[in-house]
Design an enzyme around this catalytic site. Structure first.
Site, mmCIF file in Angstrom:
data_model
loop_
_atom_site.group_PDB
_atom_site.id
_atom_site.type_symbol
_atom_site.label_atom_id
_atom_site.label_comp_id
_atom_site.label_asym_id
_atom_site.label_seq_id
_atom_site.Cartn_x
_atom_site.Cartn_y
_atom_site.Cartn_z
ATOM 1 N N SER A 105 -13.872 -6.347 0.967
ATOM 2 C CA SER A 105 -13.527 -5.611 2.184
ATOM 3 C C SER A 105 -14.126 -6.212 3.448
ATOM 4 O O SER A 105 -15.291 -6.630 3.469
ATOM 5 C CB SER A 105 -13.995 -4.165 2.056
ATOM 6 O OG SER A 105 -13.776 -3.469 3.253
ATOM 7 N N HIS A 112 0.094 -0.026 -4.700
ATOM 8 C CA HIS A 112 -1.144 0.631 -5.130
ATOM 9 C C HIS A 112 -1.209 2.049 -4.597
ATOM 10 O O HIS A 112 -0.819 2.349 -3.480
ATOM 11 C CB HIS A 112 -2.398 -0.180 -4.777
ATOM 12 C CG HIS A 112 -2.572 -0.595 -3.362
ATOM 13 N ND1 HIS A 112 -3.172 0.207 -2.407
ATOM 14 C CD2 HIS A 112 -2.263 -1.752 -2.725
ATOM 15 C CE1 HIS A 112 -3.223 -0.443 -1.258
ATOM 16 N NE2 HIS A 112 -2.668 -1.622 -1.418
ATOM 17 N N SER A 122 -14.966 -4.442 5.729
ATOM 18 C CA SER A 122 -15.947 -3.425 6.137
ATOM 19 C C SER A 122 -17.323 -3.668 5.523
ATOM 20 O O SER A 122 -18.293 -3.017 5.915
ATOM 21 C CB SER A 122 -15.453 -2.029 5.730
ATOM 22 O OG SER A 122 -14.235 -1.715 6.347
ATOM 23 N N THR A 136 -8.079 -7.062 2.653
ATOM 24 C CA THR A 136 -6.934 -6.350 3.230
ATOM 25 C C THR A 136 -6.644 -6.780 4.670
ATOM 26 O O THR A 136 -5.487 -7.064 5.019
ATOM 27 C CB THR A 136 -7.190 -4.838 3.186
ATOM 28 O OG1 THR A 136 -8.524 -4.568 3.619
ATOM 29 C CG2 THR A 136 -7.041 -4.317 1.769
ATOM 30 N N ARG A 174 -5.868 3.051 -7.699
ATOM 31 C CA ARG A 174 -7.164 2.915 -7.032
ATOM 32 C C ARG A 174 -7.937 4.225 -7.145
ATOM 33 O O ARG A 174 -7.359 5.304 -7.053
ATOM 34 C CB ARG A 174 -6.953 2.584 -5.552
ATOM 35 C CG ARG A 174 -8.207 2.756 -4.687
ATOM 36 C CD ARG A 174 -7.952 2.370 -3.259
ATOM 37 N NE ARG A 174 -8.717 3.190 -2.339
ATOM 38 C CZ ARG A 174 -8.684 3.068 -1.010
ATOM 39 N NH1 ARG A 174 -7.925 2.145 -0.457
ATOM 40 N NH2 ARG A 174 -9.387 3.862 -0.245
ATOM 41 N N ASP A 191 0.832 -1.198 0.000
ATOM 42 C CA ASP A 191 0.000 0.000 0.000
ATOM 43 C C ASP A 191 0.873 1.258 0.000
ATOM 44 O O ASP A 191 1.528 1.575 0.993
ATOM 45 C CB ASP A 191 -0.896 -0.021 1.233
ATOM 46 C CG ASP A 191 -1.874 1.142 1.276
ATOM 47 O OD1 ASP A 191 -1.879 1.950 0.329
ATOM 48 O OD2 ASP A 191 -2.637 1.237 2.258
ATOM 49 N N CYS A 220 -9.871 6.091 5.286
ATOM 50 C CA CYS A 220 -10.144 4.710 4.899
ATOM 51 C C CYS A 220 -11.216 4.712 3.815
ATOM 52 O O CYS A 220 -12.126 5.548 3.840
ATOM 53 C CB CYS A 220 -10.601 3.918 6.120
ATOM 54 S SG CYS A 220 -11.379 2.340 5.726
ATOM 55 N N GLY A 221 -11.119 3.782 2.883
ATOM 56 C CA GLY A 221 -12.052 3.742 1.763
ATOM 57 C C GLY A 221 -13.505 3.581 2.152
ATOM 58 O O GLY A 221 -14.397 3.812 1.339
ATOM 59 N N HIS A 222 -13.778 3.198 3.410
ATOM 60 C CA HIS A 222 -15.153 2.978 3.838
ATOM 61 C C HIS A 222 -15.583 3.973 4.916
ATOM 62 O O HIS A 222 -16.499 3.717 5.685
ATOM 63 C CB HIS A 222 -15.323 1.531 4.317
ATOM 64 C CG HIS A 222 -15.095 0.546 3.222
ATOM 65 N ND1 HIS A 222 -16.090 0.116 2.373
ATOM 66 C CD2 HIS A 222 -13.960 -0.054 2.785
ATOM 67 C CE1 HIS A 222 -15.587 -0.710 1.483
ATOM 68 N NE2 HIS A 222 -14.292 -0.831 1.718
#
Length: 314
Positions: A272, A74, A274, A305, A122, A47, A85-87
């Protein structure tokens, strides 16, 4: 910290590989035949976050990732200072061209070092709601503003204006097709010119919706993700669209957009931790084939992840 973790994992792999080779060298030929040879040298995908700064910072990070032994990194298209965080809510994107510059700088650094590094780009443009400026024509059609007190993009403002024109329905549909085809990648200034050329006008103000930090509000969508992805993949090897929920229909829509322009590039999917899988209302059978169906769509790297981090710790 991530290159340090990569270095630790690579050294652990080399240690076990060396230990195995030594042990096998002490065996008889019959014992070696009966003992499986384990491939400990597995590629590491690391990452690189947002690159942690501008072009030179991204190049430096790429350099130490390669030196540590990463096979792939990435990079995400969020703004460094506000990265989430992506979520999580509150994600702020950078302009398409800024993230392209990050990817190009990572590619340049790998080329300088003669490293066969894979770059995974991403995008968080599906669920992000903010962007830090409006300079890029790839982003402008997705920035929200006000049109007659209604929140919309200028593309939607144009549709509304066409709908109110005193012409036949078939003429309206034809105008809408011309409008969307000419404004997919377009500045607001040029959109006004397109509208005039097609015989209508519209009012649109995106400044009024800016946040107190100065960020513009955006309307996330698969189309926005694909628009960015197709630019990123001119320099990256793989693409990852972060999704808030697991849906095959959304994944297929994105895959179709991307494969149309980049048929040989790889797709990635974050399974994910999440995700609220119960909310999908999928059956056990659908759960069982979910990853297989993603694979058929071209998602060649599917990952979890948190599970990966746990495996590293183990």
């Amino acid at each position: 910290t991530v290159p340090n973790k990569v270095d630790q994992l690579v050294k652990a792999q080399i240690f076990h590989d060396r230990k195995q080779n030594y042990n096998r060298s002490q065996m008889t030929e019959e014992e070696r035949t009966k003992t499986p040879n384990v491939d400990y040298l597995q590629p590491i995908i690391a990452d690189a976050d947002t690159g942690f700064g501008g072009v030179t910072s991204t190049m430096k990070l790429t350099e130490i990732m390669i030196e540590a032994g990463a096979a792939c990194i990435h990079l995400e298209d969020q703004r460094s200072g506000t990265k989430k965080c992506g979520h999580m809510g509150g994600k702020v994107l950078v302009p398409t061209r800024e993230h392209v510059a990050r990817i190009k700088s990572a590619r340049l650094q790998a080329d300088i070092m003669g490293a066969e590094l894979l770059i995974l780009a991403r995008t968080d443009a599906l669920s992000a709601r903010l962007i830090d400026n409006n300079i890029d024509p790839f982003d402008q059609p997705h920035i929200l503003g006000l049109c007659k007190k209604t929140e919309c993009t200028f593309v939607e403002a144009g549709f509304k204006a066409i709908s109110e024109m005193p012409v036949r329905t078939d003429e309206k549909e034809n105008l809408k097709k011309h409008w969307i085809n000419r404004t997919r990648v377009c500045t607001l200034e040029n959109a006004y010119k397109v509208a005039k050329d097609l015989g209508f006008t519209f009012e649109f103000d995106w400044e009024i919706l800016r946040t107190e930090e100065g960020f513009y509000r955006i309307k996330g969508s698969v189309e926005f993700c694909a628009s960015r992805a197709n630019e990123f993949l001119k320099y990256a090897d793989m693409i990852w669209m972060e999704t808030p929920t697991p849906h095959l229909e959304t994944a297929k829509k994105f895959a179709d957009y991307v494969k149309g322009q980049h048929p040989t590039k790889f797709l990635s999917y974050n399974l994910s931790p999440s995700f609220n899988w119960d909310s999908t209302k999928m059956t056990d059978e659908q759960f069982g084939v979910f990853c297989d169906e993603l694979g058929k769509q071209g998602y060649v790297w599917q990952f979890i992840t948190l599970a990966g981090f746990h495996m590293n710790a183990l």
